[in-house]
Design a protein around this motif. Structure first.
Motif, PDB file in Angstrom:
ATOM      1  N   UNK A  47      36.064  45.118  32.118  1.00 27.40           N
ATOM      2  CA  UNK A  47      36.506  45.517  33.420  1.00 27.40           C
ATOM      3  C   UNK A  47      35.487  45.875  34.497  1.00 27.40           C
ATOM      4  N   UNK A  48      35.538  45.554  35.612  1.00 30.38           N
ATOM      5  CA  UNK A  48      34.731  45.778  36.539  1.00 30.38           C
ATOM      6  C   UNK A  48      35.567  46.893  37.597  1.00 30.38           C
ATOM      7  N   UNK A  49      35.185  48.160  37.477  1.00 29.84           N
ATOM      8  CA  UNK A  49      35.993  49.217  38.126  1.00 29.84           C
ATOM      9  C   UNK A  49      35.856  48.997  39.692  1.00 29.84           C
ATOM     10  N   UNK A  50      34.605  48.442  40.087  1.00 28.37           N
ATOM     11  CA  UNK A  50      34.280  48.628  41.691  1.00 28.37           C
ATOM     12  C   UNK A  50      35.174  47.594  42.321  1.00 28.37           C
ATOM     13  N   UNK A  51      35.354  46.050  41.617  1.00 27.46           N
ATOM     14  CA  UNK A  51      35.959  45.154  41.916  1.00 27.46           C
ATOM     15  C   UNK A  51      37.611  45.230  41.590  1.00 27.46           C
ATOM     16  N   UNK A  52      37.836  46.126  40.550  1.00 28.61           N
ATOM     17  CA  UNK A  52      39.029  46.310  39.858  1.00 28.61           C
ATOM     18  C   UNK A  52      39.829  45.064  39.460  1.00 28.61           C
ATOM     19  N   UNK A  53      38.901  44.219  38.680  1.00 33.86           N
ATOM     20  CA  UNK A  53      38.990  42.938  37.975  1.00 33.86           C
ATOM     21  C   UNK A  53      38.799  42.928  36.711  1.00 33.86           C
ATOM     22  N   UNK A  54      39.374  42.244  35.843  1.00 30.72           N
ATOM     23  CA  UNK A  54      38.917  42.232  34.338  1.00 30.72           C
ATOM     24  C   UNK A  54      38.539  40.939  34.071  1.00 30.72           C
ATOM     25  N   UNK A  55      37.315  40.552  33.182  1.00 34.37           N
ATOM     26  CA  UNK A  55      36.892  39.347  33.048  1.00 34.37           C
ATOM     27  C   UNK A  55      36.953  39.093  31.599  1.00 34.37           C
ATOM     28  N   UNK A  56      37.581  37.913  31.152  1.00 30.76           N
ATOM     29  CA  UNK A  56      37.684  37.354  29.805  1.00 30.76           C
ATOM     30  C   UNK A  56      36.690  36.476  29.590  1.00 30.76           C
ATOM     31  N   UNK A  57      36.135  36.733  28.435  1.00 28.25           N
ATOM     32  CA  UNK A  57      35.107  35.511  27.793  1.00 28.25           C
ATOM     33  C   UNK A  57      35.638  34.869  26.641  1.00 28.25           C
ATOM     34  N   UNK A  58      36.050  33.855  26.550  1.00 28.53           N
ATOM     35  CA  UNK A  58      36.603  32.896  25.620  1.00 28.53           C
ATOM     36  C   UNK A  58      35.529  32.570  24.712  1.00 28.53           C
ATOM     37  N   UNK A  59      35.962  32.237  23.324  1.00 25.52           N
ATOM     38  CA  UNK A  59      35.146  31.799  22.318  1.00 25.52           C
ATOM     39  C   UNK A  59      34.244  30.676  22.739  1.00 25.52           C
ATOM     40  N   UNK A  63      32.608  30.737  25.361  1.00 23.25           N
ATOM     41  CA  UNK A  63      31.868  31.400  26.489  1.00 23.25           C
ATOM     42  C   UNK A  63      32.205  31.045  27.988  1.00 23.25           C
ATOM     43  N   UNK A  64      33.359  30.460  28.199  1.00 24.14           N
ATOM     44  CA  UNK A  64      34.006  30.333  29.452  1.00 24.14           C
ATOM     45  C   UNK A  64      34.479  31.683  29.860  1.00 24.14           C
ATOM     46  N   UNK A  65      34.285  32.129  31.139  1.00 17.77           N
ATOM     47  CA  UNK A  65      34.536  33.538  31.554  1.00 17.77           C
ATOM     48  C   UNK A  65      35.644  33.330  32.770  1.00 17.77           C
ATOM     49  N   UNK A  66      36.580  34.029  32.496  1.00 20.38           N
ATOM     50  CA  UNK A  66      37.539  33.974  33.551  1.00 20.38           C
ATOM     51  C   UNK A  66      37.994  35.550  34.236  1.00 20.38           C
ATOM     52  N   UNK A  67      38.022  35.546  35.491  1.00 24.10           N
ATOM     53  CA  UNK A  67      38.218  36.679  36.207  1.00 24.10           C
ATOM     54  C   UNK A  67      39.804  36.922  36.631  1.00 24.10           C
ATOM     55  N   UNK A  68      40.392  38.178  36.210  1.00 21.80           N
ATOM     56  CA  UNK A  68      41.810  38.118  36.668  1.00 21.80           C
ATOM     57  C   UNK A  68      41.993  39.579  37.309  1.00 21.80           C
ATOM     58  N   UNK A  69      43.093  39.555  38.256  1.00 20.28           N
ATOM     59  CA  UNK A  69      43.440  40.899  38.790  1.00 20.28           C
ATOM     60  C   UNK A  69      44.316  41.726  37.852  1.00 20.28           C
ATOM     61  N   UNK A  70      44.049  42.260  36.746  1.00 22.40           N
ATOM     62  CA  UNK A  70      44.646  43.108  35.628  1.00 22.40           C
ATOM     63  C   UNK A  70      43.853  44.104  35.374  1.00 22.40           C
ATOM     64  N   UNK A  71      44.493  45.258  35.308  1.00 26.02           N
ATOM     65  CA  UNK A  71      43.648  46.532  34.711  1.00 26.02           C
ATOM     66  C   UNK A  71      43.299  46.361  33.214  1.00 26.02           C
ATOM     67  N   UNK A  72      42.363  47.093  32.864  1.00 30.81           N
ATOM     68  CA  UNK A  72      41.463  47.115  31.466  1.00 30.81           C
ATOM     69  C   UNK A  72      42.750  47.532  30.693  1.00 30.81           C
ATOM     70  N   UNK A  73      43.393  48.609  30.989  1.00 29.05           N
ATOM     71  CA  UNK A  73      44.586  49.110  30.175  1.00 29.05           C
ATOM     72  C   UNK A  73      45.521  48.000  29.842  1.00 29.05           C
ATOM     73  N   UNK A  74      45.991  47.365  30.880  1.00 29.73           N
ATOM     74  CA  UNK A  74      47.092  46.442  30.649  1.00 29.73           C
ATOM     75  C   UNK A  74      46.575  45.211  29.998  1.00 29.73           C
ATOM     76  N   UNK A  75      45.448  44.794  30.219  1.00 30.64           N
ATOM     77  CA  UNK A  75      44.934  43.676  29.243  1.00 30.64           C
ATOM     78  C   UNK A  75      44.689  44.217  27.790  1.00 30.64           C
ATOM     79  N   UNK A  76      44.094  45.270  27.533  1.00 34.44           N
ATOM     80  CA  UNK A  76      44.079  45.859  26.207  1.00 34.44           C
ATOM     81  C   UNK A  76      45.209  45.696  25.665  1.00 34.44           C
ATOM     82  N   UNK A  77      46.198  46.561  26.225  1.00 32.53           N
ATOM     83  CA  UNK A  77      47.476  46.683  25.635  1.00 32.53           C
ATOM     84  C   UNK A  77      48.091  45.363  25.279  1.00 32.53           C
TER      85      UNK A  77
END
Length: 154
Positions: free
Chosen positions: A104-116, A118-132
């Motif tokens: 999670x990037x706190x400055x940008x308020x974005x979560x980054x997901x790295x897949x197996x 190695x592709x990375x996508x950026x989503x507008x979802x908080x770290x807590x929500x994504x982790x949950x």
């Protein structure tokens, strides 16, 4: 492309415009002329159930009925989870077993997901929500796996 069959290589299904989706898989990305929820629903039907049936199964196994993960294909197995309420047009669906890490990037308020792959996508979802959501999906996977092992003991 008007339809898409989810496989174990599918990484994510994201909304794209008002009536389309951007689908990432291990090798490519596609624009599908259907909303993410429609793709999820048609794939549940393709694998012998409905989205409502999959939700009912998740609720029975985990107690989750809101932002619930679902098993799209129990044979392979493929479990997807939503990043928000599926009723929202911004809802993205992620394949649990293809996620390598997330941060999670706190400055940008974005979560980054790295897949197996190695592709990375950026989503507008908080770290807590994504982790949950990831934990809820793993709970579903655990319950399904436990049930499968119990069946083998008969």
């Amino acid at each position: 492309m008007k339809d898409y069959v989810i496989t174990s290589k599918t990484l994510a299904i994201l909304p794209y415009g008002k009536k389309s989706s951007l689908v990432y898989d291990a090798d490519n990305s596609y624009i599908i002329a259907r909303k993410p929820n429609a793709i999820i629903n048609s794939n549940c039907i393709y694998h012998g159930s409905t989205y409502g049936g999959r939700l009912l199964g998740t609720k029975k196994l985990t107690g989750y009925s809101y932002k619930a993960p679902i098993i799209v294909d129990e044979i392979n197995p493929i479990i997807f989870f939503p990043t928000s309420s599926p009723r929202l047009s911004s809802c993205c669906w992620l394949n649990l077993f293809n996620i390598s890490t997330n941060y999670y990037d706190e400055i940008l308020d974005k979560s980054y997901i790295r897949f197996t792959n190695n592709r990375v996508i950026c989503l507008s979802v908080s770290k807590n929500i994504l982790d949950n959501q990831i934990l809820r999906a793993y709970k579903l996977a655990f319950k399904i796996n436990k049930n499968d092992k119990n069946r083998l003991n008969y």
